[in-house]
Design a protein around this motif. Structure first.
Motif, PDB file in Angstrom:
ATOM      1  N   ASP A 176       0.745  12.886   0.967  1.00 16.45           N
ATOM      2  CA  ASP A 176      -0.317  12.623  -0.007  1.00 16.45           C
ATOM      3  C   ASP A 176       0.215  12.640  -1.434  1.00 16.45           C
TER       4      ASP A 176
ATOM      5  N   HIS B 176       2.838   6.881  -5.916  1.00 13.37           N
ATOM      6  CA  HIS B 176       2.920   5.431  -5.716  1.00 13.37           C
ATOM      7  C   HIS B 176       1.759   4.729  -6.417  1.00 13.37           C
ATOM      8  N   TYR B 177       0.544   5.242  -6.217  1.00 14.88           N
ATOM      9  CA  TYR B 177      -0.627   4.606  -6.828  1.00 14.88           C
ATOM     10  C   TYR B 177      -0.686   4.839  -8.337  1.00 14.88           C
TER      11      TYR B 177
ATOM     12  N   ASN C 224       7.547  10.527   5.682  1.00 12.30           N
ATOM     13  CA  ASN C 224       6.502  10.364   6.690  1.00 12.30           C
ATOM     14  C   ASN C 224       6.849  11.074   7.994  1.00 12.30           C
TER      15      ASN C 224
ATOM     16  N   TYR D 237      10.358   6.636   2.047  1.00 11.95           N
ATOM     17  CA  TYR D 237       9.024   6.844   2.614  1.00 11.95           C
ATOM     18  C   TYR D 237       9.129   7.240   4.086  1.00 11.95           C
TER      19      TYR D 237
ATOM     20  N   GLU E 205       0.814  -1.220   0.000  1.00  7.19           N
ATOM     21  CA  GLU E 205       0.000   0.000   0.000  1.00  7.19           C
ATOM     22  C   GLU E 205       0.846   1.269   0.000  1.00  7.19           C
ATOM     23  N   ARG E 206       2.125   1.123   0.290  1.00 12.47           N
ATOM     24  CA  ARG E 206       3.024   2.271   0.282  1.00 12.47           C
ATOM     25  C   ARG E 206       4.428   1.821  -0.087  1.00 12.47           C
TER      26      ARG E 206
ATOM     27  N   ARG F 227      -4.058   6.109   2.636  1.00 16.08           N
ATOM     28  CA  ARG F 227      -4.155   7.283   1.766  1.00 16.08           C
ATOM     29  C   ARG F 227      -4.302   6.885   0.301  1.00 16.08           C
TER      30      ARG F 227
ATOM     31  N   TYR G 264     -10.133  11.060  -0.681  1.00 13.17           N
ATOM     32  CA  TYR G 264      -9.640   9.806  -0.097  1.00 13.17           C
ATOM     33  C   TYR G 264     -10.743   9.003   0.576  1.00 13.17           C
TER      34      TYR G 264
ATOM     35  N   TYR H 227       3.249  11.984  -2.309  1.00  9.38           N
ATOM     36  CA  TYR H 227       4.112  10.805  -2.424  1.00  9.38           C
ATOM     37  C   TYR H 227       3.269   9.548  -2.675  1.00  9.38           C
ATOM     38  N   GLN H 228       2.161   9.427  -1.932  1.00 11.44           N
ATOM     39  CA  GLN H 228       1.263   8.291  -2.119  1.00 11.44           C
ATOM     40  C   GLN H 228       0.586   8.329  -3.488  1.00 11.44           C
TER      41      GLN H 228
END
Length: 345
Positions: A60, A66-67, A52, A48, A41-42, A89, A127, A62-63
């Motif tokens: 957000d 990732h997605y 974080n 990271y 998920e991350r 997130r 989200y 950064y996530q």
């Protein structure tokens, strides 16, 4: 039943890379004939961790990257199921993109942390993803009680623990109490108090209290007093955990005070007939609860019947296996309809 569910199916699985539990889930699903594509998920790199802890206002973004990278990797694939465990997130746009790429896909969300610890309910619009899932399940009693559209499902024990249920009665119990867990301030305070209780009453206690060295240094710099001899800077291997678990009469569980669901070490114990001492009074709601097996304790005034450890019990008849967990997740009715995202459609 699970063979019928998974045969020749393709599963997109995004979840927590938590010890090896995600690998056990993947292996079990694939044993029933499905093909699993997994993404954490991350980002699990040190980058990271830096973002974080030091630059949380970038998290957000950064996530999102990732997605977006996941979408690129699955662009030419088709899936029958989309399973999310937690979904830190996870953008609403990502979930909708997955569904658009796979018309008719079955979407399932599972939470094995409480909303108060890891928020997934009533998030800001970009989200707020729960309304996009056919089924939303949680292990947390309180979250389910307060949100009736969430289905309850406890976590599971792995097959290696299931095998212990057949031979644990024959194993010599050299340890009275096994205290196992990762660092939380209340768990550390609980360990100190329980160690005093065990010493005072002549009980043997084996503890493994994991804390990363980086976290240890941060806590020391903050002024937290910690007894280094009580801390392990390396996580315990599964082989060692199972060996110590099998040699212990009882497991001590100092639960995260903010969550009400059963910890996996409690599930392990219930499934093998081992005694449990826990601070989580919510466990009394569980169908597998047996007061002869599970004692609710107050760390400020620990009391235990003298005969509690003496009587051996058979494993619980309630099924907490990984197979049963998969049945709970993939088989059965969808969650009651809720329209949290209706205004965004």
């Amino acid at each position: 039943m699970l063979k019928d569910v998974f045969k020749n199916k393709k599963v997109l699985f995004i979840g927590v890379a938590f010890y090896e539990y995600h690998l056990e889930i993947i292996k079990k699903i694939e044993q029933y004939g499905a093909e699993v594509t997994f993404f954490a998920e991350r980002d699990t790199s040190i980058k990271y961790g830096i973002v974080n802890r030091l630059f949380p206002f970038w998290l957000d973004e950064y996530q999102q990257k990732h997605y977006t990278s996941i979408l690129k990797k699955i662009a030419n694939k088709e899936f029958d199921y989309f399973l999310v465990i937690r979904g830190l997130r996870m953008p609403l746009s990502f979930v909708r993109a997955v569904k658009a790429m796979n018309p008719g896909i079955t979407t399932i969300m599972y939470q094995w942390d409480a909303n108060v610890n890891s928020p997934f309910l009533e998030l800001e619009a970009d989200y707020n993803i729960t309304g996009e899932f056919d089924k939303v399940l949680s292990f947390d009693y309180k979250d389910v009680e307060q949100n009736p559209w969430i289905q309850y499902s406890p976590t599971f024990y792995i097959d290696e623990v299931k095998k212990l249920a057949h031979n644990t009665q024959n194993e010599r119990k050299e340890i009275d109490f096994f205290y196992f867990g990762s660092y939380l301030p209340e768990r550390y305070a609980g360990l100190i108090k329980f160690k005093e209780f065990a010493d005072r009453h002549g009980y043997t206690l084996h503890s493994h209290f994991y804390m990363s060295y980086r976290y240890y240094l941060i806590e020391r710099l903050k002024g937290t007093k910690l007894d280094k001899s009580l801390i392990s800077f390396a996580p315990m291997s599964r082989k060692e955990y199972l060996a110590l678990f099998n040699k212990s009469k009882a497991i001590v569980d100092v639960s995260n005070a903010k969550q009400t669901g059963m910890a996996m070490r409690v599930i392990d114990a219930i499934g093998t007939g081992k005694k449990v001492l826990t601070t989580n009074a919510w466990v009394t709601k569980e169908p597998g609860y047996n007061p002869e097996q599970i004692a609710i304790i107050d760390l400020n005034d620990i009391k235990l019947p003298a005969s509690f450890l003496e009587k051996e019990l058979e494993p619980s008849r309630v099924d907490y296996s990984l197979d049963k967990w998969l049945e709970n997740i993939f088989v059965g009715s969808p969650s009651p309809v809720h329209t949290l995202n209706a205004d965004l459609a």
